[in-house]
Design a protein around this motif. Structure first.
Motif, PDB file in Angstrom:
ATOM      1  N   ARG A  64       0.794  -1.219   0.000  1.00 35.81           N
ATOM      2  CA  ARG A  64       0.000   0.000   0.000  1.00 35.81           C
ATOM      3  C   ARG A  64       0.838   1.287   0.000  1.00 35.81           C
ATOM      4  O   ARG A  64       0.560   2.214  -0.751  1.00 35.81           O
ATOM      5  N   ALA A  65       1.856   1.290   0.819  1.00 35.62           N
ATOM      6  CA  ALA A  65       2.678   2.503   0.941  1.00 35.62           C
ATOM      7  C   ALA A  65       3.353   2.824  -0.392  1.00 35.62           C
ATOM      8  O   ALA A  65       3.400   3.964  -0.831  1.00 35.62           O
ATOM      9  N   HIS A  66       3.802   1.772  -1.015  1.00 32.49           N
ATOM     10  CA  HIS A  66       4.484   1.939  -2.290  1.00 32.49           C
ATOM     11  C   HIS A  66       3.536   2.493  -3.342  1.00 32.49           C
ATOM     12  O   HIS A  66       3.858   3.389  -4.105  1.00 32.49           O
ATOM     13  N   ARG A  67       2.331   1.952  -3.346  1.00 29.98           N
ATOM     14  CA  ARG A  67       1.350   2.385  -4.324  1.00 29.98           C
ATOM     15  C   ARG A  67       0.931   3.826  -4.071  1.00 29.98           C
ATOM     16  O   ARG A  67       0.744   4.606  -4.982  1.00 29.98           O
ATOM     17  N   LYS A  68       0.822   4.139  -2.792  1.00 33.37           N
ATOM     18  CA  LYS A  68       0.447   5.485  -2.414  1.00 33.37           C
ATOM     19  C   LYS A  68       1.493   6.479  -2.916  1.00 33.37           C
ATOM     20  O   LYS A  68       1.170   7.550  -3.415  1.00 33.37           O
ATOM     21  N   GLN A  69       2.738   6.082  -2.775  1.00 31.84           N
ATOM     22  CA  GLN A  69       3.810   6.964  -3.231  1.00 31.84           C
ATOM     23  C   GLN A  69       3.768   7.137  -4.749  1.00 31.84           C
ATOM     24  O   GLN A  69       3.922   8.222  -5.272  1.00 31.84           O
ATOM     25  N   ARG A  70       3.522   6.030  -5.426  1.00 29.30           N
ATOM     26  CA  ARG A  70       3.466   6.093  -6.886  1.00 29.30           C
ATOM     27  C   ARG A  70       2.333   7.018  -7.334  1.00 29.30           C
ATOM     28  O   ARG A  70       2.498   7.858  -8.212  1.00 29.30           O
ATOM     29  N   ASP A  71       1.168   6.859  -6.689  1.00 26.37           N
ATOM     30  CA  ASP A  71       0.039   7.713  -7.032  1.00 26.37           C
ATOM     31  C   ASP A  71       0.373   9.178  -6.776  1.00 26.37           C
ATOM     32  O   ASP A  71      -0.013  10.053  -7.545  1.00 26.37           O
ATOM     33  N   ALA A  72       1.093   9.440  -5.691  1.00 25.76           N
ATOM     34  CA  ALA A  72       1.477  10.813  -5.360  1.00 25.76           C
ATOM     35  C   ALA A  72       2.397  11.379  -6.439  1.00 25.76           C
ATOM     36  O   ALA A  72       2.276  12.537  -6.840  1.00 25.76           O
ATOM     37  N   VAL A  73       3.305  10.544  -6.933  1.00 29.69           N
ATOM     38  CA  VAL A  73       4.218  10.994  -7.983  1.00 29.69           C
ATOM     39  C   VAL A  73       3.442  11.273  -9.268  1.00 29.69           C
ATOM     40  O   VAL A  73       3.617  12.312  -9.906  1.00 29.69           O
ATOM     41  N   PHE A  74       2.549  10.353  -9.617  1.00 29.38           N
ATOM     42  CA  PHE A  74       1.751  10.544 -10.835  1.00 29.38           C
ATOM     43  C   PHE A  74       0.925  11.828 -10.743  1.00 29.38           C
ATOM     44  O   PHE A  74       0.823  12.596 -11.686  1.00 29.38           O
ATOM     45  N   ARG A  75       0.338  12.029  -9.573  1.00 29.64           N
ATOM     46  CA  ARG A  75      -0.497  13.221  -9.383  1.00 29.64           C
ATOM     47  C   ARG A  75       0.367  14.478  -9.492  1.00 29.64           C
ATOM     48  O   ARG A  75      -0.011  15.454 -10.113  1.00 29.64           O
ATOM     49  N   ALA A  76       1.542  14.398  -8.904  1.00 29.73           N
ATOM     50  CA  ALA A  76       2.430  15.562  -8.896  1.00 29.73           C
ATOM     51  C   ALA A  76       2.852  15.970 -10.305  1.00 29.73           C
ATOM     52  O   ALA A  76       2.872  17.147 -10.643  1.00 29.73           O
ATOM     53  N   ILE A  77       3.157  15.001 -11.132  1.00 29.51           N
ATOM     54  CA  ILE A  77       3.673  15.352 -12.459  1.00 29.51           C
ATOM     55  C   ILE A  77       2.575  15.517 -13.506  1.00 29.51           C
ATOM     56  O   ILE A  77       2.853  15.837 -14.657  1.00 29.51           O
ATOM     57  N   ALA A  78       1.333  15.280 -13.109  1.00 32.00           N
ATOM     58  CA  ALA A  78       0.229  15.420 -14.060  1.00 32.00           C
ATOM     59  C   ALA A  78      -0.047  16.880 -14.391  1.00 32.00           C
ATOM     60  O   ALA A  78      -0.702  17.190 -15.377  1.00 32.00           O
ATOM     61  N   ASP A  79       0.434  17.786 -13.574  1.00 33.45           N
ATOM     62  CA  ASP A  79       0.136  19.201 -13.742  1.00 33.45           C
ATOM     63  C   ASP A  79       1.285  19.944 -14.436  1.00 33.45           C
ATOM     64  O   ASP A  79       2.441  19.819 -14.030  1.00 33.45           O
ATOM     65  N   PRO A  80       0.955  20.734 -15.488  1.00 37.03           N
ATOM     66  CA  PRO A  80       2.014  21.418 -16.249  1.00 37.03           C
ATOM     67  C   PRO A  80       2.840  22.399 -15.408  1.00 37.03           C
ATOM     68  O   PRO A  80       4.052  22.514 -15.612  1.00 37.03           O
ATOM     69  N   THR A  81       2.187  23.087 -14.461  1.00 36.06           N
ATOM     70  CA  THR A  81       2.929  24.019 -13.609  1.00 36.06           C
ATOM     71  C   THR A  81       3.972  23.281 -12.781  1.00 36.06           C
ATOM     72  O   THR A  81       5.115  23.717 -12.651  1.00 36.06           O
ATOM     73  N   ARG A  82       3.561  22.168 -12.249  1.00 40.55           N
ATOM     74  CA  ARG A  82       4.499  21.402 -11.412  1.00 40.55           C
ATOM     75  C   ARG A  82       5.631  20.809 -12.246  1.00 40.55           C
ATOM     76  O   ARG A  82       6.771  20.729 -11.798  1.00 40.55           O
ATOM     77  N   ARG A  83       5.317  20.428 -13.463  1.00 42.41           N
ATOM     78  CA  ARG A  83       6.398  19.929 -14.323  1.00 42.41           C
ATOM     79  C   ARG A  83       7.366  21.060 -14.648  1.00 42.41           C
ATOM     80  O   ARG A  83       8.576  20.882 -14.701  1.00 42.41           O
ATOM     81  N   GLU A  84       6.778  22.257 -14.838  1.00 40.84           N
ATOM     82  CA  GLU A  84       7.599  23.437 -15.103  1.00 40.84           C
ATOM     83  C   GLU A  84       8.524  23.718 -13.904  1.00 40.84           C
ATOM     84  O   GLU A  84       9.700  24.023 -14.076  1.00 40.84           O
ATOM     85  N   ILE A  85       7.984  23.604 -12.721  1.00 40.31           N
ATOM     86  CA  ILE A  85       8.805  23.818 -11.514  1.00 40.31           C
ATOM     87  C   ILE A  85       9.964  22.824 -11.472  1.00 40.31           C
ATOM     88  O   ILE A  85      11.115  23.196 -11.210  1.00 40.31           O
ATOM     89  N   LEU A  86       9.669  21.577 -11.777  1.00 39.42           N
ATOM     90  CA  LEU A  86      10.727  20.560 -11.776  1.00 39.42           C
ATOM     91  C   LEU A  86      11.795  20.904 -12.809  1.00 39.42           C
ATOM     92  O   LEU A  86      12.993  20.744 -12.574  1.00 39.42           O
ATOM     93  N   SER A  87      11.318  21.408 -13.941  1.00 36.17           N
ATOM     94  CA  SER A  87      12.239  21.791 -15.006  1.00 36.17           C
ATOM     95  C   SER A  87      13.150  22.934 -14.557  1.00 36.17           C
ATOM     96  O   SER A  87      14.351  22.933 -14.817  1.00 36.17           O
TER      97      SER A  87
END
Lengths: 123, 155
Positions: free
Chosen positions: A17-40
């Protein structure tokens, strides 16, 4: 993180569960263009929250909100220095995406093997 | 395919997985085994890993399908979808949604091509990352670049 991926059945279903939760959090985080821009932006170097916000038209609290989400996904790490907070990139959690793709890759590879055995033994 | 090249392929092809196998049987028969629910449940299993237990299917364009899989630990997964394209015995395109999970809609394509009694079966599974990512994919190559760099660093 990799060790937990052995004994895979259907992707995601077998991971804890913890692993999946983390994966979902990562997917959610990078789904947004602003957040991808921040990472960039952080890819080049560490920046303060103010510097990051300077790249966007949105309000600083709005940028902070995105940063919080990136932080909770583990993609951004912060360090307090005096009055300013420095943000840096941590690419490690992206590995979860890789694992997810590899799980599916294994699933299809095994499925095709199984189809082949079935078809060729039938004759 | 060894795991290292497999990993590299996955990263480079973004969110699409392609797998291929050659089977010494006519495409027509393989197509039947892949699309007829009664036959599908006979082969879609891997000892100790997973097993398709039921498959309900309205095999027509726009028709829906639904299957249950039991994992190696007895855990159940329900996968559903809808047929988008059917060209017997060469092609089936359908959506793939894991109902019991995050319900992300992905796409699966089965291509069969027969030559000299050998049929190449190719599976293409795409849209595997997040929903809507393909629609607003700006910055996505950057993410994959980061991932690639990270994976290579930690190999």
């Amino acid at each position: 993180m990799q060790g937990q991926m052995s004994n895979v059945t259907m992707p995601a279903r077998s991971t804890d569960r913890a692993h999946r939760k983390q994966r979902d959090a990562v997917f959610r985080a990078i789904a947004d263009p602003t957040r991808r821009e921040i990472l960039s932006i952080l890819r080049g170097r560490q920046q303060t929250v103010g510097e990051i916000a300077g790249n966007f038209r949105m309000s600083r609290p709005a940028v902070s909100k995105h940063l919080r989400l990136l932080r909770s996904a583990g993609l951004v790490v912060t360090r307090q220095e005096g009055t300013s907070r420095h943000c840096g990139l941590n690419a490690k959690p992206l590995r979860a995406i890789n694992d997810w793709l590899q799980d599916y890759e294994r699933f299809w590879s095994e499925s095709l093997q199984s189809l082949k055995s079935y078809m060729e033994e039938k004759s | 395919m060894n795991s290292k090249t497999g990993r590299a392929d996955v990263v480079q092809n973004s969110d699409t997985i392609v797998q291929e196998i050659e089977i010494r049987q006519p495409a027509e028969e393989i197509f039947e085994a892949m699309t007829n629910p009664d036959e599908l449940v006979k082969w879609w299993r891997v000892e100790g890993k997973f097993r398709v237990t039921t498959m309900e299917s309205d095999f027509s364009v726009g028709g829906k399908w639904r299957m249950r899989l039991i994992g190696g630990r007895g855990n159940e997964t329900v996968v559903t979808g809808q047929y988008r394209e059917i060209v017997r015995p060469r092609l089936v395109v359908f959506t793939w949604v894991r109902e019991t999970e995050d319900a992300i809609e992905t796409q699966v394509r089965w291509d069969l091509s027969e030559k000299d009694g050998v049929t190449t079966v190719r599976v293409t599974h795409s849209g595997l990352t997040t929903e809507g990512l393909r629609k607003r994919n700006e910055g996505w190559p950057m993410i994959l670049g980061l991932l690639q760099a990270y994976v290579e660093e930690t190999k």
